[in-house]
Design a protein around this motif. Structure first.
Motif: not given
Length: 425
Positions: A123-147
């Motif tokens: 939840w909080r990682a994707l909240e950081q995507y809302d704040w930053t719009g930084d595509q790494r929050w979605l595209d990083d393979p470790d984060l994407a797999a974790y979600y």
């Protein structure tokens, strides 16, 4: 970019922000020693570590202070630690060099773990995507797999009764696994806690916003089941959790009580209002023993328009001047995002604002608020007028203030919006 500043007609607010900003930035450990990750202190001041629960809750304030690199590095580090051998639980704490903190870890099947943290990280990682719009929050393979794994493989590994909600063993031993963030109630352990369900609900909704209806439908099913079966009409409140004999416990559960409302699991109707009345009463009668628990309360009450209550508990945090890092970081967040009512969607070049100023504050201005690549000045007068200046950005930003319609503000432009006055509650 210049750092965040706050000004107000209320000197108490300005002093509080100055203290919180200085104290929070003093906890940054990036490059403080050879081998340090981009990081900040998140846990007990006596422990040179960062903890998953603390990082999740400090990330909002950290973003406002320009610590996006630290947020990304730490949250990704937790994501990487959730392995099949650990049944998809992330490690509870790390040292600043990225090594597992042995204090909370004895082996892959013997470490501190709490179910809410699994979903909180998503939840909080994707909240950081809302704040930053930084595509790494979605595209990083470790984060994407974790979600995905947090709401799929993790749930499957720990859902013994097939209801879509994971269970803890119910021993009260956090090294075996806890259902709740409330560590004060080990004598009355739960197998399922409302805060675990609430954060699973929040994670699914965050994923649904990005990846489609399946996640949203799962969130809706969880909420419907909770609303249908976890409410006691005579008591006028929701249960804090399910015990080892599978009965519901309607006692006071601190985090396992109020986090359900913080994420919206309890809805917005009359039942939720009765439940919040219960929470407010219990906070006065049986407050938590740890300052960390108080740091959630402003977010609980801001969400449901109980702005005077949010301000009461925000003042409690401020007046404590407690050195626990979560206090300074969350005070920054509550004073800016909470009081101004900021809900960003940087990827869509949008920001929603809805004033939560209490009677004590007539004017509040936050300058150099970062939403994606936009640098903003946001000023509010009472609960009816907001003025937004876009200092710079990649293009127009769509801003919606309260019940007013959206307006587009180009870089270098300012919009002043007045909405119908609403009373502080």
């Amino acid at each position: 970019m210049p750092g965040l500043t706050v000004t107000s007609d209320n000197a108490y607010v300005e002093n509080a922000f100055a203290w919180a900003r200085e104290r929070a930035l003093a906890w940054v450990t990036t490059d403080a020693a050879p081998g340090h990750l981009a990081s900040y202190w998140a846990g007990y001041p006596s422990r040179a570590m960062f903890y998953s629960r603390d990082v999740c809750h400090q990330a909002g304030g950290a973003h406002l202070l320009g610590l996006d690199a630290e947020n990304f590095t730490m949250l990704r580090h937790f994501a990487r630690s959730a392995t099949a051998a650990r049944t998809w639980y992330p490690v509870w704490a790390f040292h600043f060099d990225g090594e597992i903190a042995a204090l909370d870890y004895r082996g892959d099947d013997d470490f501190v773990r709490e179910i809410p943290a699994v979903f909180d990280l998503t939840w909080r990682a994707l909240e950081q995507y809302d704040w930053t719009g930084d595509q790494r929050w979605l595209d990083d393979p470790d984060l994407a797999a974790y979600y995905r794994r947090s709401v799929n493989e993790f749930v499957e590994a720990h859902d013994s009764d097939g209801d879509g909600v994971p269970e803890a063993p119910g021993t009260g031993d956090i090294f075996v696994g806890s259902a709740t963030y409330n560590e004060q109630d080990a004598d009355h352990p739960l197998i399922v806690a409302a805060d675990g369900i609430a954060l699973q609900y929040a994670a699914l909704n965050a994923l649904g916003k990005l990846y489609g209806d399946d996640y949203c439908k799962r969130a809706t099913r969880i909420q419907q089941e909770f609303l249908a079966t976890w409410w006691d009409e005579q008591l006028g409140r929701f249960a804090r959790g399910r015990t080892v004999d599978h009965g519901l416990d309607f006692g006071w559960g601190l985090e396992s009580s109020w986090i359900a409302s913080m994420t919206g699991l309890t809805g917005d109707g009359p039942r939720n209002e009765l439940f919040l009345d219960y929470v407010e009463k219990q906070l006065e009668l049986s407050p938590p023993q740890n300052i960390e628990a108080f740091s959630y309360l402003p977010e609980v009450f801001f969400r449901h328009g109980r702005d005077e209550s949010a301000w009461r508990w925000l003042r409690h945090l401020i007046d404590s001047r407690d050195d626990y890092p979560e206090v300074s970081f969350t005070v920054v967040h509550h004073l800016v995002a909470g009081l101004l009512g900021l809900r960003p969607d940087a990827a869509s070049a949008a920001l929603f604002i809805d004033s939560h100023l209490p009677a004590d504050i007539a004017r509040l201005t936050a300058d150099h608020v970062r939403v994606g690549e936009w640098d903003l000045r946001i000023a509010q007068e009472g609960r009816h007028t907001a003025e937004v200046t876009v200092h710079s950005g990649p293009g127009p930003l769509t801003v919606t203030v309260g019940s007013a319609g959206p307006c587009s503000i180009a870089p270098g432009g300012t919009a002043r919006v007045t909405t119908p006055t609403k009373d502080a509650t």
